[in-house]
Design a protein around this motif. Structure first.
Motif, PDB file in Angstrom:
ATOM      1  N   GLY A  49       9.502  -7.957   3.656  1.00  0.00           N
ATOM      2  CA  GLY A  49       8.890  -7.098   2.661  1.00  0.00           C
ATOM      3  C   GLY A  49       7.466  -7.370   2.284  1.00  0.00           C
ATOM      4  N   GLN A  52       2.916  -1.920   2.660  1.00  0.00           N
ATOM      5  CA  GLN A  52       2.396  -0.777   1.914  1.00  0.00           C
ATOM      6  C   GLN A  52       2.494   0.511   2.724  1.00  0.00           C
ATOM      7  OE1 GLN A  52       1.600  -1.144  -1.335  1.00  0.00           O
ATOM      8  NE2 GLN A  52       2.360  -3.197  -0.923  1.00  0.00           N
ATOM      9  N   ASP A  53       2.473   0.377   4.061  1.00  0.00           N
ATOM     10  CA  ASP A  53       2.601   1.535   4.948  1.00  0.00           C
ATOM     11  C   ASP A  53       3.091   1.069   6.311  1.00  0.00           C
ATOM     12  OD1 ASP A  53       0.307   0.772   6.600  1.00  0.00           O
ATOM     13  OD2 ASP A  53      -0.960   1.519   4.985  1.00  0.00           O
ATOM     14  N   CYS A  63       7.773   1.319   7.188  1.00  0.00           N
ATOM     15  CA  CYS A  63       7.827   0.758   5.843  1.00  0.00           C
ATOM     16  C   CYS A  63       8.745   1.632   4.993  1.00  0.00           C
ATOM     17  CB  CYS A  63       6.421   0.700   5.244  1.00  0.00           C
ATOM     18  SG  CYS A  63       6.343  -0.126   3.650  1.00  0.00           S
ATOM     19  N   ARG A  65       9.973   2.755   1.643  1.00  0.00           N
ATOM     20  CA  ARG A  65       9.459   2.743   0.273  1.00  0.00           C
ATOM     21  C   ARG A  65      10.608   2.883  -0.708  1.00  0.00           C
ATOM     22  NH1 ARG A  65       7.031   5.203   3.924  1.00  0.00           N
ATOM     23  NH2 ARG A  65       4.893   4.800   4.484  1.00  0.00           N
ATOM     24  N   ARG A  66      10.675   1.950  -1.639  1.00  0.00           N
ATOM     25  CA  ARG A  66      11.751   1.973  -2.622  1.00  0.00           C
ATOM     26  C   ARG A  66      11.198   2.127  -4.037  1.00  0.00           C
ATOM     27  NH1 ARG A  66      16.472  -2.273  -1.605  1.00  0.00           N
ATOM     28  NH2 ARG A  66      15.173  -3.583  -2.878  1.00  0.00           N
ATOM     29  N   GLN A  83      10.581  -2.881  -4.286  1.00  0.00           N
ATOM     30  CA  GLN A  83       9.868  -3.564  -3.207  1.00  0.00           C
ATOM     31  C   GLN A  83      10.050  -2.824  -1.892  1.00  0.00           C
ATOM     32  OE1 GLN A  83       7.928  -6.533  -3.367  1.00  0.00           O
ATOM     33  NE2 GLN A  83       7.376  -5.587  -1.444  1.00  0.00           N
ATOM     34  N   ASN A  84       8.964  -2.642  -1.147  1.00  0.00           N
ATOM     35  CA  ASN A  84       9.005  -1.993   0.162  1.00  0.00           C
ATOM     36  C   ASN A  84       9.312  -3.020   1.244  1.00  0.00           C
ATOM     37  OD1 ASN A  84       8.129   0.260  -1.241  1.00  0.00           O
ATOM     38  ND2 ASN A  84       6.012   0.008  -0.643  1.00  0.00           N
ATOM     39  N   TYR A  85      10.104  -2.602   2.249  1.00  0.00           N
ATOM     40  CA  TYR A  85      10.493  -3.487   3.347  1.00  0.00           C
ATOM     41  C   TYR A  85      10.346  -2.754   4.674  1.00  0.00           C
ATOM     42  CZ  TYR A  85      12.726  -6.396  -0.220  1.00  0.00           C
ATOM     43  OH  TYR A  85      12.961  -7.185  -1.309  1.00  0.00           O
ATOM     44  N   CYS A  86      10.051  -3.510   5.733  1.00  0.00           N
ATOM     45  CA  CYS A  86      10.007  -2.937   7.077  1.00  0.00           C
ATOM     46  C   CYS A  86      11.438  -2.780   7.592  1.00  0.00           C
ATOM     47  CB  CYS A  86       9.215  -3.844   8.021  1.00  0.00           C
ATOM     48  SG  CYS A  86       7.462  -3.972   7.569  1.00  0.00           S
ATOM     49  N   GLN A 147      12.406   8.315   6.253  1.00  0.00           N
ATOM     50  CA  GLN A 147      12.307   8.744   4.863  1.00  0.00           C
ATOM     51  C   GLN A 147      11.558  10.037   4.662  1.00  0.00           C
ATOM     52  OE1 GLN A 147      10.743   4.921   3.179  1.00  0.00           O
ATOM     53  NE2 GLN A 147      12.335   5.369   1.687  1.00  0.00           N
ATOM     54  N   GLN A 150       8.040  11.712   0.199  1.00  0.00           N
ATOM     55  CA  GLN A 150       8.696  11.593  -1.106  1.00  0.00           C
ATOM     56  C   GLN A 150       8.831  12.956  -1.778  1.00  0.00           C
ATOM     57  OE1 GLN A 150       6.803   8.925  -3.870  1.00  0.00           O
ATOM     58  NE2 GLN A 150       8.467   9.088  -5.340  1.00  0.00           N
TER      59      GLN A 150
END
Length: 167
Positions: A49, A52-53, A63, A65-66, A83-86, A147, A150
């Protein structure tokens, strides 16, 4: 199996039956983990994690996005809220080979959108047999991987939902 790697795959399976005992190396699912930072120069790996992108994730990963503690396909553990994670958008749970489109297809009742395309505002803006899946954030769309954008609503096939029922 052969004792050495070959340049051509075999035409016949090397084993016709599953093994009768557990293997010595079970398949493991990576746990969500915070890394000090991800960057384009040092991209994060699967379930790691602070991205950002997508450019901050290793090749083939995106990435995720949460906002809260949303489930991340292919990873286990809650991680940190927001937190964003790959992750691999085609990991288990996505159920698709189609990635959500990030381009607005401008769906309407004359130019209907295909599966995993949007932005739709009603079921009438999707191809026959598809429905408009309305989202507020990055909710996963049945039968589609990734995803998307958004809050964008996407067309989906109700057959991709367990039991195939929608409404």
């Amino acid at each position: 199996p052969t004792s050495k790697a070959t340049s051509m795959p075999s035409l016949e399976p090397s084993s016709t039956k599953p093994t009768t005992s557990p293997t010595s190396k079970p398949t493991t699912v990576p746990r969500l983990e915070i890394i000090s930072s991800c960057s384009a120069d040092e991209p994060c790996g699967m379930c790691k994690g602070q991205c950002q992108d997508d450019t901050q994730c290793q090749t083939g990963l995106q990435c995720f996005r949460r906002i809260y503690l949303e489930y991340i396909p292919g990873c286990i553990g809650p991680g940190n809220q927001g937190q964003n994670y790959c992750y691999d958008p085609f990991a288990e749970g996505s159920g698709s080979e189609i990635l959500l489109s990030t381009e607005d297809a401008n769906c309407d009742d004359k130019r209907r959108c295909e599966k995993c395309f949007g932005d739709c505002n009603s079921d009438d803006e999707c191809e026959k047999g598809l429905y408009c899946y309305r989202r507020a954030g990055f909710e996963l769309v049945p039968g589609c991987a990734g995803q998307g954008v958004q809050g964008r609503d996407y067309c989906f096939d109700p057959e991709d939902i367990d039991g195939g029922e929608y409404r």
